[in-house]
Scaffold this motif. Sequence first.
Motif, PDB file in Angstrom:
ATOM      1  N   ALA B  90      13.358  13.766   6.731  1.00  0.00           N
ATOM      2  CA  ALA B  90      12.133  13.680   7.516  1.00  0.00           C
ATOM      3  C   ALA B  90      11.041  14.378   6.723  1.00  0.00           C
ATOM      4  N   THR B  91       9.936  13.666   6.537  1.00  0.00           N
ATOM      5  CA  THR B  91       8.813  14.356   5.909  1.00  0.00           C
ATOM      6  C   THR B  91       7.936  14.852   7.029  1.00  0.00           C
ATOM      7  N   LYS B  92       7.569  16.088   6.928  1.00  0.00           N
ATOM      8  CA  LYS B  92       6.870  16.654   8.065  1.00  0.00           C
ATOM      9  C   LYS B  92       5.396  16.326   8.027  1.00  0.00           C
ATOM     10  N   ILE B  93       4.937  15.688   9.045  1.00  0.00           N
ATOM     11  CA  ILE B  93       3.518  15.454   9.224  1.00  0.00           C
ATOM     12  C   ILE B  93       3.190  16.081  10.563  1.00  0.00           C
ATOM     13  N   GLU B  94       2.050  16.696  10.622  1.00  0.00           N
ATOM     14  CA  GLU B  94       1.701  17.302  11.901  1.00  0.00           C
ATOM     15  C   GLU B  94       0.582  16.528  12.550  1.00  0.00           C
ATOM     16  N   ARG B  95       0.638  16.475  13.859  1.00  0.00           N
ATOM     17  CA  ARG B  95      -0.403  15.804  14.616  1.00  0.00           C
ATOM     18  C   ARG B  95      -1.696  16.588  14.465  1.00  0.00           C
ATOM     19  N   ASN B  96      -2.721  15.839  14.103  1.00  0.00           N
ATOM     20  CA  ASN B  96      -4.003  16.484  13.912  1.00  0.00           C
ATOM     21  C   ASN B  96      -4.559  16.963  15.254  1.00  0.00           C
ATOM     22  N   SER B  97      -4.784  18.265  15.352  1.00  0.00           N
ATOM     23  CA  SER B  97      -5.168  18.836  16.646  1.00  0.00           C
ATOM     24  C   SER B  97      -6.535  18.399  17.121  1.00  0.00           C
ATOM     25  N   LYS B  98      -7.367  17.893  16.213  1.00  0.00           N
ATOM     26  CA  LYS B  98      -8.707  17.532  16.669  1.00  0.00           C
ATOM     27  C   LYS B  98      -8.685  16.253  17.514  1.00  0.00           C
ATOM     28  N   PHE B  99      -7.599  15.473  17.426  1.00  0.00           N
ATOM     29  CA  PHE B  99      -7.532  14.272  18.258  1.00  0.00           C
ATOM     30  C   PHE B  99      -7.241  14.657  19.699  1.00  0.00           C
ATOM     31  N   ALA B 100      -7.975  14.025  20.611  1.00  0.00           N
ATOM     32  CA  ALA B 100      -7.770  14.320  22.027  1.00  0.00           C
ATOM     33  C   ALA B 100      -6.476  13.683  22.516  1.00  0.00           C
ATOM     34  N   GLY B 175       4.769  -5.171   9.310  1.00  0.00           N
ATOM     35  CA  GLY B 175       4.553  -4.395   8.089  1.00  0.00           C
ATOM     36  C   GLY B 175       5.809  -3.649   7.672  1.00  0.00           C
ATOM     37  N   LEU B 176       5.919  -3.376   6.390  1.00  0.00           N
ATOM     38  CA  LEU B 176       7.157  -2.776   5.884  1.00  0.00           C
ATOM     39  C   LEU B 176       6.974  -1.336   5.424  1.00  0.00           C
ATOM     40  N   VAL B 177       5.793  -0.759   5.673  1.00  0.00           N
ATOM     41  CA  VAL B 177       5.558   0.615   5.230  1.00  0.00           C
ATOM     42  C   VAL B 177       5.099   1.495   6.382  1.00  0.00           C
ATOM     43  N   GLY B 178       5.405   1.090   7.594  1.00  0.00           N
ATOM     44  CA  GLY B 178       5.065   1.904   8.760  1.00  0.00           C
ATOM     45  C   GLY B 178       3.590   2.027   9.022  1.00  0.00           C
ATOM     46  N   GLY B 179       2.789   1.049   8.582  1.00  0.00           N
ATOM     47  CA  GLY B 179       1.350   1.145   8.762  1.00  0.00           C
ATOM     48  C   GLY B 179       0.861   0.621  10.095  1.00  0.00           C
ATOM     49  N   SER B 180       1.726  -0.109  10.819  1.00  0.00           N
ATOM     50  CA  SER B 180       1.239  -0.783  12.023  1.00  0.00           C
ATOM     51  C   SER B 180       1.718  -0.129  13.311  1.00  0.00           C
ATOM     52  N   VAL B 181       2.409   1.015  13.178  1.00  0.00           N
ATOM     53  CA  VAL B 181       2.864   1.684  14.395  1.00  0.00           C
ATOM     54  C   VAL B 181       2.282   3.097  14.442  1.00  0.00           C
ATOM     55  N   GLU B 518       2.398  -5.342  -2.943  1.00  0.00           N
ATOM     56  CA  GLU B 518       1.779  -6.090  -1.853  1.00  0.00           C
ATOM     57  C   GLU B 518       2.022  -5.497  -0.471  1.00  0.00           C
ATOM     58  N   HIS B 519       2.992  -4.610  -0.335  1.00  0.00           N
ATOM     59  CA  HIS B 519       3.293  -4.110   1.007  1.00  0.00           C
ATOM     60  C   HIS B 519       2.270  -3.109   1.523  1.00  0.00           C
ATOM     61  N   GLY B 520       1.554  -2.467   0.595  1.00  0.00           N
ATOM     62  CA  GLY B 520       0.571  -1.476   1.025  1.00  0.00           C
ATOM     63  C   GLY B 520       1.186  -0.083   1.042  1.00  0.00           C
ATOM     64  N   LEU B 521       0.349   0.898   1.408  1.00  0.00           N
ATOM     65  CA  LEU B 521       0.823   2.286   1.399  1.00  0.00           C
ATOM     66  C   LEU B 521       1.307   2.725   2.774  1.00  0.00           C
ATOM     67  N   GLY B 522       0.591   2.320   3.798  1.00  0.00           N
ATOM     68  CA  GLY B 522       0.979   2.629   5.167  1.00  0.00           C
ATOM     69  C   GLY B 522       1.269   4.106   5.341  1.00  0.00           C
ATOM     70  N   LEU B 523       2.378   4.381   6.054  1.00  0.00           N
ATOM     71  CA  LEU B 523       2.797   5.765   6.240  1.00  0.00           C
ATOM     72  C   LEU B 523       3.791   6.151   5.142  1.00  0.00           C
ATOM     73  N   MET B 524       4.604   5.180   4.754  1.00  0.00           N
ATOM     74  CA  MET B 524       5.687   5.450   3.793  1.00  0.00           C
ATOM     75  C   MET B 524       5.179   6.031   2.485  1.00  0.00           C
ATOM     76  N   PRO B 556      -4.934   6.963  11.532  1.00  0.00           N
ATOM     77  CA  PRO B 556      -4.822   8.217  10.773  1.00  0.00           C
ATOM     78  C   PRO B 556      -3.425   8.421  10.184  1.00  0.00           C
ATOM     79  N   TYR B 557      -3.332   9.358   9.276  1.00  0.00           N
ATOM     80  CA  TYR B 557      -2.102   9.778   8.591  1.00  0.00           C
ATOM     81  C   TYR B 557      -1.603   8.758   7.571  1.00  0.00           C
ATOM     82  N   LYS B 558      -2.368   7.658   7.380  1.00  0.00           N
ATOM     83  CA  LYS B 558      -1.836   6.605   6.513  1.00  0.00           C
ATOM     84  C   LYS B 558      -2.739   6.300   5.328  1.00  0.00           C
ATOM     85  N   VAL B 559      -2.218   5.585   4.424  1.00  0.00           N
ATOM     86  CA  VAL B 559      -2.893   5.050   3.233  1.00  0.00           C
ATOM     87  C   VAL B 559      -3.289   6.136   2.225  1.00  0.00           C
ATOM     88  N   LEU B 560      -4.194   7.025   2.612  1.00  0.00           N
ATOM     89  CA  LEU B 560      -4.641   8.058   1.667  1.00  0.00           C
ATOM     90  C   LEU B 560      -3.963   9.385   1.985  1.00  0.00           C
TER      91      LEU B 560
END
Lengths: 251, 566
Positions: B90-100, B175-181, B518-524, B556-560
Amino acid sequence: MKIMVAIKRVVDYAVKIRVKPDKSGVETQNVKMSMNPFCEIALEEALRIKESGLASEVVAVSMGPPQCVDTIRTGLAMGADRGIHVEYPDALYPLSVAKLLKALVEVEKPGLLILGKQAIDDDCNQTGQMLAGLLRWPQGTFASKVILDKEKQAATVDREVDGGIETLSLDLPAVITTDLRLNQPRYATLPNIMKAKSKVVKKYTPQDLNVEIKADLEVVQVTEPPKRKVGVVLSSVDELIDKLKNEARVI
Amino acid sequence: MKMEKWRWSSAAHRLLRLCSNPLSDLRCSPKLQNSTPSGVLYRHEGTCEWIRPFIGQQKQHFGQRSHHLWSGNCLGETPGIQNRFFGATATKIERNSKFATLNSNDISYFKEILGEKNVIQDEDTLLSANTDWMHKYRGSSKLLLLPRTTEEVSSILKYCNSRCLAVVPQGGNTGLVGGSVPVFDEVIINVSSMNNVISFDKVSGILVCEAGCILENLISFLDNRGFIMPLDLGAKGSCQIGGNVSTNAGGLRLLRYGSLHGNVLGLEAVLANGEVLDMLGTLRKDNTGYDLKHLFIGSEGSLGIVTKVSILTPPKLSSVNVAFLACKDYFSCQKLLLEAKRKLGEILSAFEFLDEQSMALALSHLEGVRNPLPPSLHNFYVLIETTGSNESYDREKLEAFLLSAMEGGLISDGIVAQDIQQASSVWHIREGLPEALIKAGANYKYDLSLPVEKLYNLVEEMRTRLENLATVVAYGHLGDGNLHLNISAPQYDDAILAQIEPFVYEWTSKNRGSISAEHGLGLMKANKILYSKSPAAVNLMASIKKLLDPNGIVNPYKVLPQSMIH
């Protein structure tokens, strides 16, 4: 023993067909044409019988305009040894085809005739049966399994009938028409495709075979089936009853 | 230590809860207890920082993990922790607190503008909307919205921007890189209801349609009118054109018709603040100013939501031929590609390859598939498709090419499909491989662009590295230099992942390839962009993102990389 297989050039099974605006038939210009799937199965069965050593030669026959030669080439690429093309520019109906095949049988003298049970363009399912009648040969139609016995010169044919499977024993020479579950036709491999280019395709005309083609059928009209009406989502059982009673009039 | 303990307990509970879900039986292997932690590397402006993945059922692991480094913004104030739900890694990503967080006022507002039916809070529907096609990523969104018009999308985004509610644009969810969920509880904006064809010009072949149109439906629509879509992919039955455009999907026909950057003439997108950007031109040539649509094509929904697309469609040509060939080594495949481009020229429309392991997988896991070249398996298979306007001319050309290839020893065997049915069976072998991989168990999927000569070297190195741990399956669009490298194992396992990453990315980077063809960066691959793009370029991308989406609410959290956006 020689096996003769009749193959028909039809509109490809996967094509979405359209009726011509003048309702005289189905649009065949610029549409992919291929070998009738049941004829493919027939040819495959003939090839398997030859490969098992029970036959010496497989001859593929097709009738119609010059483009039929392409279909015969496909048959040769699958493994048939020789081709015969009976050239005729117009439509040929089952009785004419059966008469022409009978004439060819007298020339080639095959021990077994295998045809597809029906063509996917006209769905007639008549040629094999008529041919057997004209030749006065036994027939095993809708074959789902064929086993030949060389010694007894007989064929055991499992037929797919409404009630289930019927097993018949036919004395050779006989006419067999194939059903879907008989086999899965092989792909044409490259070496065979190349070899097919040098295989012989003999051309005949109906006159050569002394057969007179009479147009005993006339196509009056070809139309599309009525379009299915869109379904309606109902909101209550009362509405359903009302519709069944007053619109569909079934209760 | 205190903070870690707390993190462990909440996240472990989450993991255990998710484990009991029937959908997850594959992923929750008993190995979870004993697997070793592995790291995910990302480079941040020259320094290497390790983000230790979270595993945490066994307390004794804590001792090993005490020496890890945390990057600045990972040590956080935020309570939410997302565990990448495949295997133990599991790669740890934290929920950005500024989002309501959503409240009942939000729900009422959405119900007002969309109507009750189009505001979904039902658990079952949410579960599938929260999970990606590969069942690798699962978010915890509580709300799915189904807008029907661009105005509705605009109202939604305007409101979410003002409330600072994070959103995820979603289409066919293939999508195959977790970009659509969603990663956490982002609101899912699904455009499936926007599925109308707006117009089609029969003379120019220009199609204007809404983003929710399913690709296969567009293909059928055009088929009746004598045209085809310039792209085709295995997911066509579910994927939507908006998503295809947003991910700059490649597919099987790129070789012939080029990428979407060339075929999309215009699009309409809604920005983060609700502003509708109308760039829906239908002109083949329009050199007036900066061509902004290209920003949206391939930005994976991170710059805005595409709502309409205008695309140039090629005419449908009648003669299609498919040949399936066997080659004894990779070198022959390369030479065959060169010969095909030269001898088949303008009629070549697809050139795909698959190796022996791919064929074995397809034969054992796909239904109704049989080996076109029995009885044995060959080392490599190549699928060549030609599309032209003259059947006999194309046939002759193809057969002449195949004959010379055979005589030259490039191909050891092959078949030519004799009718449409045979052609689709052969295509099904190639198109069905992703599905076969999912059925085979755990699937680590990589999509790389590499120089054609070196492409297969990576596969062989991976096989050496993984030996008996997993099966390496390789296939792809050889004509475009695109390798789909897949590692298949009965279950997800960190030991396997450790052998794959970061080796694959480093190898690709060294050979100046792309880590996502071609799959993109998404979350993966959100933190992996620096393997293929320079820091200066990525910084500019981050500036553009900030400009178009100042609050960072769209996908958020994806691509870049996270660190570069904030």
